[in-house]
Design a protein around this motif. Structure first.
Motif, mmCIF file in Angstrom:
data_model
loop_
_atom_site.group_PDB
_atom_site.id
_atom_site.type_symbol
_atom_site.label_atom_id
_atom_site.label_comp_id
_atom_site.label_asym_id
_atom_site.label_seq_id
_atom_site.Cartn_x
_atom_site.Cartn_y
_atom_site.Cartn_z
ATOM 1 N N VAL A 168 0.610 -1.084 0.065
ATOM 2 C CA VAL A 168 -0.051 -0.141 0.397
ATOM 3 C C VAL A 168 1.109 0.785 0.142
ATOM 4 O O VAL A 168 1.952 0.966 1.246
ATOM 5 C CB VAL A 168 -1.167 -0.004 1.299
ATOM 6 C CG1 VAL A 168 -1.320 1.280 1.537
ATOM 7 C CG2 VAL A 168 -1.889 -1.084 1.349
ATOM 8 N N VAL A 169 1.199 1.698 -1.104
ATOM 9 C CA VAL A 169 1.222 3.272 -0.917
ATOM 10 C C VAL A 169 0.278 4.879 -0.428
ATOM 11 O O VAL A 169 1.495 5.496 -0.370
ATOM 12 C CB VAL A 169 2.106 3.554 -2.171
ATOM 13 C CG1 VAL A 169 3.125 2.326 -3.003
ATOM 14 C CG2 VAL A 169 0.994 3.633 -3.288
ATOM 15 N N GLU A 170 -0.570 4.825 -1.082
ATOM 16 C CA GLU A 170 -1.646 5.732 -1.003
ATOM 17 C C GLU A 170 -3.122 4.919 0.070
ATOM 18 O O GLU A 170 -3.870 4.297 -0.882
ATOM 19 C CB GLU A 170 -1.828 6.287 -2.157
ATOM 20 C CG GLU A 170 -0.714 6.671 -3.230
ATOM 21 C CD GLU A 170 -0.630 8.145 -1.980
ATOM 22 O OE1 GLU A 170 -1.269 8.673 -1.168
ATOM 23 O OE2 GLU A 170 0.180 8.993 -2.730
ATOM 24 N N PRO A 171 -2.875 5.182 1.051
ATOM 25 C CA PRO A 171 -3.885 4.780 2.236
ATOM 26 C C PRO A 171 -5.134 4.442 1.889
ATOM 27 O O PRO A 171 -6.337 4.037 1.681
ATOM 28 C CB PRO A 171 -4.006 4.999 3.859
ATOM 29 C CG PRO A 171 -2.700 5.323 3.147
ATOM 30 C CD PRO A 171 -2.159 5.912 2.120
ATOM 31 N N ASP A 172 -5.499 5.619 1.499
ATOM 32 C CA ASP A 172 -7.192 6.670 0.940
ATOM 33 C C ASP A 172 -6.933 6.090 -0.791
ATOM 34 O O ASP A 172 -7.646 6.663 -1.263
ATOM 35 C CB ASP A 172 -7.872 7.899 1.150
ATOM 36 C CG ASP A 172 -7.029 7.707 2.769
ATOM 37 O OD1 ASP A 172 -7.887 6.185 3.478
ATOM 38 O OD2 ASP A 172 -7.065 8.282 3.455
ATOM 39 N N GLY A 173 -6.461 5.818 -1.409
ATOM 40 C CA GLY A 173 -5.742 5.624 -3.150
ATOM 41 C C GLY A 173 -6.791 4.732 -3.263
ATOM 42 O O GLY A 173 -7.981 4.215 -2.977
ATOM 43 N N PRO A 174 -7.197 4.914 -4.542
ATOM 44 C CA PRO A 174 -8.366 3.729 -5.355
ATOM 45 C C PRO A 174 -8.630 2.213 -5.409
ATOM 46 O O PRO A 174 -7.169 1.691 -4.308
ATOM 47 C CB PRO A 174 -7.685 4.023 -6.716
ATOM 48 C CG PRO A 174 -6.430 4.086 -6.701
ATOM 49 C CD PRO A 174 -6.181 5.010 -6.243
ATOM 50 N N PRO A 175 -9.347 1.984 -5.346
ATOM 51 C CA PRO A 175 -9.256 0.010 -4.614
ATOM 52 C C PRO A 175 -8.161 -0.911 -5.847
ATOM 53 O O PRO A 175 -8.229 -0.384 -7.147
ATOM 54 C CB PRO A 175 -10.776 -0.466 -5.131
ATOM 55 C CG PRO A 175 -11.839 1.054 -5.195
ATOM 56 C CD PRO A 175 -10.435 2.226 -5.501
ATOM 57 N N CYS A 176 -7.713 -1.459 -5.395
ATOM 58 C CA CYS A 176 -6.478 -2.644 -6.153
ATOM 59 C C CYS A 176 -7.801 -3.587 -6.378
ATOM 60 O O CYS A 176 -8.789 -4.373 -5.851
ATOM 61 C CB CYS A 176 -5.517 -2.838 -4.950
ATOM 62 S SG CYS A 176 -4.504 -4.294 -6.413
ATOM 63 N N THR A 177 -7.431 -4.398 -7.142
ATOM 64 C CA THR A 177 -7.664 -5.996 -7.531
ATOM 65 C C THR A 177 -7.331 -6.732 -6.686
ATOM 66 O O THR A 177 -8.821 -7.394 -6.298
ATOM 67 C CB THR A 177 -7.493 -6.484 -8.906
ATOM 68 O OG1 THR A 177 -5.959 -6.362 -8.732
ATOM 69 C CG2 THR A 177 -8.230 -5.836 -10.137
ATOM 70 N N CYS A 178 -6.896 -6.988 -5.528
ATOM 71 C CA CYS A 178 -6.757 -7.503 -4.750
ATOM 72 C C CYS A 178 -8.467 -7.007 -3.432
ATOM 73 O O CYS A 178 -8.321 -8.078 -2.539
ATOM 74 C CB CYS A 178 -5.784 -7.669 -3.979
ATOM 75 S SG CYS A 178 -4.674 -5.722 -2.744
#
Length: 324
Positions: A168-178
């Motif tokens: 995780v590089v941006e905790p409030d970032g866009p959703p990841c496929t994981c």
């Protein structure tokens, strides 16, 4: 005595199978693209189709094959022969892929993560020769790494070492496929580039991407974004700069944690060249401790698209037959 092995590289959008002889020469290969986004049963059928086609090209019988090595894009426990999960292909949780393929093919099967296979190929035959502490990093449909330490492939306790794309590089970032948010792979991979492009196309800003793929595409390929960027499109350049930046943050994490002497970069998105690598190298150098500056040589892959397939075949020769 078997004198060939088969290497299979299962990516998010392409499966390539190759027949490889004992001197690591690819004597035939076959690729399919019918499995993207499909459930496991259909992916397995595509793997079998590619494997059988590669065999039939050379007219080889099963008894001439020492085994099949499969590099799979996902979290893989190679020792147990299980795909733990995949971010690029659906419904693979704890799937016994090795044993299912072995039952269908009737010959030994080795299963490993695709980036690990590519790392092994580069170490044995390519840009990693002579390295003691090697990382191979791929940015394509996904974003992952393989690690070779003192001549041994390092897979970790459950086989998931090197999954740099899910840091995780941006905790409030866009959703990841994981299922998490703000993973490096949320920004730095083909899936992320497609998402960013589609989001920008929903706005009114002018961009060549609209001419190249329409206003509301389901997916925009990295190749299309790179082509628009080469033509000077501001939106495309910004998308690739973002992807390159987070790719570089991933590289900086590798340098900080593993302190490799060499990092080999590969994967389809690197066809964008400096559009990806310039922001990546800036981010790498901005985010490591000064004492580590220049500690890792960054070099391009020498094995290219064959890396995963060759590495998987090499694991057959070295593990199944007990010889290099």
């Amino acid at each position: 005595m078997p004198n060939h092995a088969i290497g299979v590289d299962v990516g998010g959008t392409k499966i390539t199978a190759g027949v490889v002889d004992a001197s690591a020469q690819v004597v035939s290969r076959y690729s399919v693209r019918s499995h993207a986004g499909r459930p496991p049963d259909e992916v397995i059928e595509a793997i079998l189709e590619a494997t059988e086609a590669a065999l039939s090209t050379e007219g080889l019988e099963r008894r001439a094959i020492a085994g099949v090595g499969v590099g799979f894009a996902g979290h893989v426990n190679g020792a147990q022969g299980i795909v733990l999960t995949s971010s690029n292909l659906p419904a693979w949780d704890n799937h016994p892929l090795r044993d299912m393929l072995r039952q269908r093919l009737g010959i030994p099967v080795i299963l490993e993560n695709d980036a690990n296979c590519a790392a092994w190929a580069e170490y044995r035959f390519g840009a990693g020769r002579g390295s003691r502490f090697l990382c191979y990093v791929t940015i394509s449909t996904g974003f992952g790494a393989g690690i070779v330490i003192d001549g041994k492939l390092y897979a970790g306790a459950t086989g998931s070492a090197g999954e740099i794309g899910h840091v995780v590089v941006e905790p409030d970032g866009p959703p990841c496929t994981c299922g998490k948010r703000g993973c490096a792979m949320s920004y730095a991979c083909g899936l992320a580039i497609s998402r960013m492009a589609c989001e920008r196309l929903e706005t009114d800003e002018p961009t060549l991407l609209r001419e190249l793929c329409g206003s509301t595409p389901e997916r925009v390929s990295g190749e299309v974004v790179a082509e628009a960027a080469r033509q000077g499109d501001k939106v495309a350049i910004e998308i690739l700069t973002t992807a390159g930046h987070y790719f570089g943050i991933g590289l900086s994490t590798i340098v900080q944690v593993l302190n490799p002497d060499r990092i080999i970069v590969g994967g389809g998105l690197l066809q964008a060249g400096a559009l990806i690598m310039e922001p990546a190298l800036r981010a790498l150098n901005e985010n490591i401790h000064p004492v580590l500056s220049g500690s890792a040589e960054i070099v391009p892959s020498e094995m290219g698209d064959d890396a995963g397939m060759l590495g998987a075949a090499a694991l057959v020769w070295e593990s199944a037959l007990g010889r290099p």
